[in-house]
Design a protein around this motif. Structure first.
Motif, PDB file in Angstrom:
ATOM      1  N   THR A  39      66.400   8.510  77.634  1.00  0.00           N
ATOM      2  CA  THR A  39      65.115   8.332  78.307  1.00  0.00           C
ATOM      3  C   THR A  39      64.368   9.627  78.601  1.00  0.00           C
ATOM      4  O   THR A  39      63.146   9.628  78.524  1.00  0.00           O
ATOM      5  CB  THR A  39      65.302   7.545  79.619  1.00  0.00           C
ATOM      6  OG1 THR A  39      66.442   8.049  80.322  1.00  0.00           O
ATOM      7  CG2 THR A  39      65.521   6.080  79.326  1.00  0.00           C
ATOM      8  N   SER A  95      62.072  10.510  75.399  1.00  0.00           N
ATOM      9  CA  SER A  95      61.221   9.552  74.697  1.00  0.00           C
ATOM     10  C   SER A  95      60.271   8.885  75.670  1.00  0.00           C
ATOM     11  O   SER A  95      60.295   9.132  76.876  1.00  0.00           O
ATOM     12  CB  SER A  95      62.084   8.496  74.011  1.00  0.00           C
ATOM     13  OG  SER A  95      62.805   7.774  74.967  1.00  0.00           O
ATOM     14  N   GLY A  96      59.425   8.033  75.122  1.00  0.00           N
ATOM     15  CA  GLY A  96      58.468   7.316  75.936  1.00  0.00           C
ATOM     16  C   GLY A  96      59.120   6.253  76.790  1.00  0.00           C
ATOM     17  O   GLY A  96      60.320   6.017  76.709  1.00  0.00           O
ATOM     18  N   SER A 121      58.893   2.938  76.789  1.00  0.00           N
ATOM     19  CA  SER A 121      59.217   1.603  76.291  1.00  0.00           C
ATOM     20  C   SER A 121      60.494   1.610  75.469  1.00  0.00           C
ATOM     21  O   SER A 121      60.899   2.634  74.901  1.00  0.00           O
ATOM     22  CB  SER A 121      58.061   1.062  75.442  1.00  0.00           C
ATOM     23  OG  SER A 121      58.008   1.745  74.200  1.00  0.00           O
ATOM     24  N   GLU A 147      60.858   0.070  72.651  1.00  0.00           N
ATOM     25  CA  GLU A 147      60.480   0.264  71.253  1.00  0.00           C
ATOM     26  C   GLU A 147      60.372   1.741  70.911  1.00  0.00           C
ATOM     27  O   GLU A 147      60.798   2.183  69.829  1.00  0.00           O
ATOM     28  CB  GLU A 147      59.149  -0.440  70.967  1.00  0.00           C
ATOM     29  CG  GLU A 147      59.215  -1.965  70.952  1.00  0.00           C
ATOM     30  CD  GLU A 147      59.262  -2.574  72.353  1.00  0.00           C
ATOM     31  OE1 GLU A 147      59.119  -1.806  73.339  1.00  0.00           O
ATOM     32  OE2 GLU A 147      59.465  -3.795  72.451  1.00  0.00           O
ATOM     33  N   ASP A 148      59.818   2.534  71.833  1.00  0.00           N
ATOM     34  CA  ASP A 148      59.720   3.973  71.598  1.00  0.00           C
ATOM     35  C   ASP A 148      61.100   4.613  71.520  1.00  0.00           C
ATOM     36  O   ASP A 148      61.343   5.506  70.700  1.00  0.00           O
ATOM     37  CB  ASP A 148      58.907   4.635  72.712  1.00  0.00           C
ATOM     38  CG  ASP A 148      57.434   4.281  72.642  1.00  0.00           C
ATOM     39  OD1 ASP A 148      56.987   3.866  71.553  1.00  0.00           O
ATOM     40  OD2 ASP A 148      56.738   4.403  73.657  1.00  0.00           O
ATOM     41  N   LEU A 149      61.990   4.157  72.390  1.00  0.00           N
ATOM     42  CA  LEU A 149      63.341   4.712  72.408  1.00  0.00           C
ATOM     43  C   LEU A 149      64.078   4.387  71.110  1.00  0.00           C
ATOM     44  O   LEU A 149      64.773   5.248  70.545  1.00  0.00           O
ATOM     45  CB  LEU A 149      64.102   4.149  73.608  1.00  0.00           C
ATOM     46  CG  LEU A 149      65.304   4.939  74.133  1.00  0.00           C
ATOM     47  CD1 LEU A 149      64.924   6.341  74.531  1.00  0.00           C
ATOM     48  CD2 LEU A 149      65.942   4.211  75.305  1.00  0.00           C
ATOM     49  N   GLN A 160      62.635   3.774  68.225  1.00  0.00           N
ATOM     50  CA  GLN A 160      61.989   4.536  67.170  1.00  0.00           C
ATOM     51  C   GLN A 160      62.509   5.967  67.123  1.00  0.00           C
ATOM     52  O   GLN A 160      62.777   6.518  66.046  1.00  0.00           O
ATOM     53  CB  GLN A 160      60.468   4.534  67.390  1.00  0.00           C
ATOM     54  CG  GLN A 160      59.676   5.342  66.374  1.00  0.00           C
ATOM     55  CD  GLN A 160      59.827   4.814  64.960  1.00  0.00           C
ATOM     56  OE1 GLN A 160      59.933   3.607  64.746  1.00  0.00           O
ATOM     57  NE2 GLN A 160      59.840   5.723  63.974  1.00  0.00           N
ATOM     58  N   THR A 161      62.698   6.566  68.309  1.00  0.00           N
ATOM     59  CA  THR A 161      63.240   7.919  68.365  1.00  0.00           C
ATOM     60  C   THR A 161      64.662   7.963  67.827  1.00  0.00           C
ATOM     61  O   THR A 161      65.053   8.869  67.087  1.00  0.00           O
ATOM     62  CB  THR A 161      63.212   8.440  69.811  1.00  0.00           C
ATOM     63  OG1 THR A 161      61.879   8.371  70.309  1.00  0.00           O
ATOM     64  CG2 THR A 161      63.706   9.869  69.897  1.00  0.00           C
ATOM     65  N   GLU A 196      64.616   7.805  64.059  1.00  0.00           N
ATOM     66  CA  GLU A 196      64.309   9.097  63.448  1.00  0.00           C
ATOM     67  C   GLU A 196      65.547   9.998  63.440  1.00  0.00           C
ATOM     68  O   GLU A 196      65.818  10.697  62.450  1.00  0.00           O
ATOM     69  CB  GLU A 196      63.165   9.762  64.205  1.00  0.00           C
ATOM     70  CG  GLU A 196      61.833   9.023  64.083  1.00  0.00           C
ATOM     71  CD  GLU A 196      60.770   9.578  65.004  1.00  0.00           C
ATOM     72  OE1 GLU A 196      61.059  10.585  65.700  1.00  0.00           O
ATOM     73  OE2 GLU A 196      59.649   9.039  65.032  1.00  0.00           O
TER      74      GLU A 196
END
Length: 384
Positions: A341, A344-345, A347, A349-351, A353-354, A357
Motif C-alpha cells: 500500500t 501504490s494508489g 484502490s 485495482e491499482d495495487l 496493476q502494480t 508490472e
C-alpha cells in the motif's frame, strides 16, 4: 391410546418426508432425522409387546430406541452447524438404558429402567439444545421455536428423573404430571415444529452451499476472481482506514504452457492444484488467496509489507517444490510480483496493476523469483 396413535401417524409421515428429502439432497440433517424418527416409531411400537410372550423385551427395546432417537435429534441439530456427531453416544446411552430396563423388568418393576431412561433422554435433548443455541442462522430464526420445545423436553425429562429418584416409581406425581400421554403431546409439538422448520433450515443450508460454490474456484477450492475482488476490497479499505499496511502478491506458474503441451492438461491441472495447496499451507488465516485466471493467482496479505510478502512467497515455492508430483512430471517454478500500500494508489485495482508490472519484470529477469514495484528481488525467495 389416541395420542399414541396420533404420534405414530405423525412420526411415520415425517419419516417418509425426511427420507424423500434425503434421497434428493443427501443432506446429513435429513438422514439424522430419518434415524431419529425411525427409532421413535419402532420404539413406541415395541411397547405394544407388553402383555405378550415378549413382555421382557418391550421396555428394554422401547426405552433404548427412544433414547437413540433423542441422540438422533442431537446429531441432526449438530449437522446444521456442519459438524458430525460421534457414534459412541448412540451405543452407550441406549445400551445403558436397555440394560437397566431389562434388569428391572425381570423383577416386575414399575417404570422399568425409569431413572436411566429419563436421564438419558434429558441428556440427549440437552445436547440438542446446546447445538441449537450455538447455531448461527442469519437468514432465518426458524430454529428458535425448536430450541424452546427442546429445552422444555430437557426440563420435562429432568423433572421425571428427579421425581422418580425422590418419590419412587409408584409416585402419583409421576403418573399424573409426567404420564406417557403428556410425553406424547410434547413429542408431537417437537415433530410439528420440525416439519415447519425443516424446509427453512434446509433452504438456509442450500443457500449457504450455493453461495460458497459461487465464490470458489471449482478446481482448487480457492476464491474465484469475483469473490476475491469483493472481499479483498473490503479488507484493503479497512486497512487504509486504520493506516495499516497491506500487500498484494500476483503469482504466475513458469512455462505452464509447456507442461500442458508436453504432459497434457491433466498434468497442468495437477500443477495448479499443487500450487493452490502450497498457498493455503503458507498463508495466514487472515490472508485471502484466489485463482485469478488460468495459471495466475493473487494473494492479499493484510498487515504485511513487501519483506513479509517476500518471505511468504519463498515458503509457497518451498512447499510447491516439496510436493509429490505425478510420475514423469516436475512442478514448475513460480514468478511473483509484489506491491504494498505505501507504493501504490488507494484502490485494489491499482495495487494489482502494480503487482502485475512487478511480475512482468520478474519474468523478464529470468523467472523463478519475486520482484517488488522497484524491480528489486524481494527477500527470502527460493531461487534455483
Amino acid at each position: 391410546m389416541s395420542l399414541k396413535l396420533a404420534l405414530a401417524i405423525v412420526t411415520l409421515t415425517l419419516c417418509v418426508l425426511f427420507l424423500g428429502s434425503y434421497r434428493r439432497t443427501r443432506s446429513l440433517y435429513s438422514a439424522c432425522w430419518c434415524v431419529a424418527l425411525g427409532c421413535w416409531l419402532v420404539g413406541n411400537a415395541a411397547y405394544w409387546l407388553k402383555g405378550t410372550d415378549w413382555t421382557w423385551a418391550a421396555n428394554p427395546f422401547g426405552n433404548a430406541l427412544l433414547v437413540a432417537g433423542a441422540f438422533g435429534v442431537w446429531a441432526g441439530f449438530r449437522s446444521l452447524r456442519g459438524l458430525r456427531a460421534p457414534l459412541w453416544p448412540f451405543f452407550v446411552a441406549p445400551g445403558a438404558t436397555a440394560f437397566a430396563s431389562f434388569l428391572e423388568t425381570s423383577t416386575d418393576g414399575v417404570w422399568p429402567g425409569g431413572l436411566v431412561y429419563f436421564v438419558s433422554m434429558a441428556v440427549g435433548m440437552a445436547l440438542a439444545v446446546r447445538e441449537l443455541a450455538m447455531l448461527k442462522s442469519p437468514a432465518s430464526q426458524a430454529h428458535r421455536p425448536l430450541l424452546v420445545v427442546a429445552a422444555i423436553l430437557v426440563g420435562y425429562f429432568g423433572c421425571r428423573a428427579v421425581v422418580y429418584l425422590v418419590d419412587g416409581a409408584t409416585s402419583e406425581i409421576l403418573s399424573s404430571f409426567f404420564s406417557p400421554a403428556i410425553t406424547c403431546m410434547l413429542l408431537l409439538m417437537l415433530l410439528v415444529l420440525v416439519s415447519f422448520s425443516m424446509t427453512v433450515l434446509s433452504n438456509d443450508q442450500l443457500i449457504t452451499a450455493l453461495n460458497e460454490r459461487a465464490s470458489r474456484d471449482g478446481m482448487t477450492g480457492l476464491l474465484n476472481r469475483e469473490a476475491f475482488m469483493e472481499l479483498a476490497g473490503r479488507e484493503l479499505a479497512a486497512a487504509q482506514r486504520t493506516g495499516a499496511v497491506a500487500a498484494v502478491v500476483l503469482a504466475d506458474l513458469d512455462h505452464f504452457k509447456t507442461i500442458n503441451d508436453t504432459h497434457g492438461h491433466t498434468a497442468g491441472d495437477a500443477a495448479i492444484r499443487a500450487f493452490a495447496a502450497a498457498c493455503e499451507g503458507s498463508v495466514r488465516r487472515t490472508d485471502l488467496v484466489a485463482r485469478y485466471g488460468g495459471e495466475e493467482f493473487v494473494v492479499l496479505l493484510p498487515g504485511a509489507d513487501e519483506i513479509a510478502a517476500g518471505a511468504i512467497t519463498a515458503e509457497i515455492s518451498r512447499r510447491l517444490a516439496a510436493a509429490p508430483a505425478p510420475d514423469g512430471l516436475s512442478f514448475p517454478t513460480v514468478s511473483y510480483g509484489i506491491a504494498s500500500t505505501p507504493c501504490s494508489g488507494p484502490s485494489l485495482e491499482d495495487l494489482i496493476q502494480t503487482a502485475d508490472e512487478a511480475l512482468y519484470q520478474a519474468k523478464a529477469a529470468g523467472r523463478n523469483r519475486a520482484f517488488n514495484v522497484a524491480g528489486q528481488v524481494a527477500a527470502g525467495v527460493v531461487r534455483g
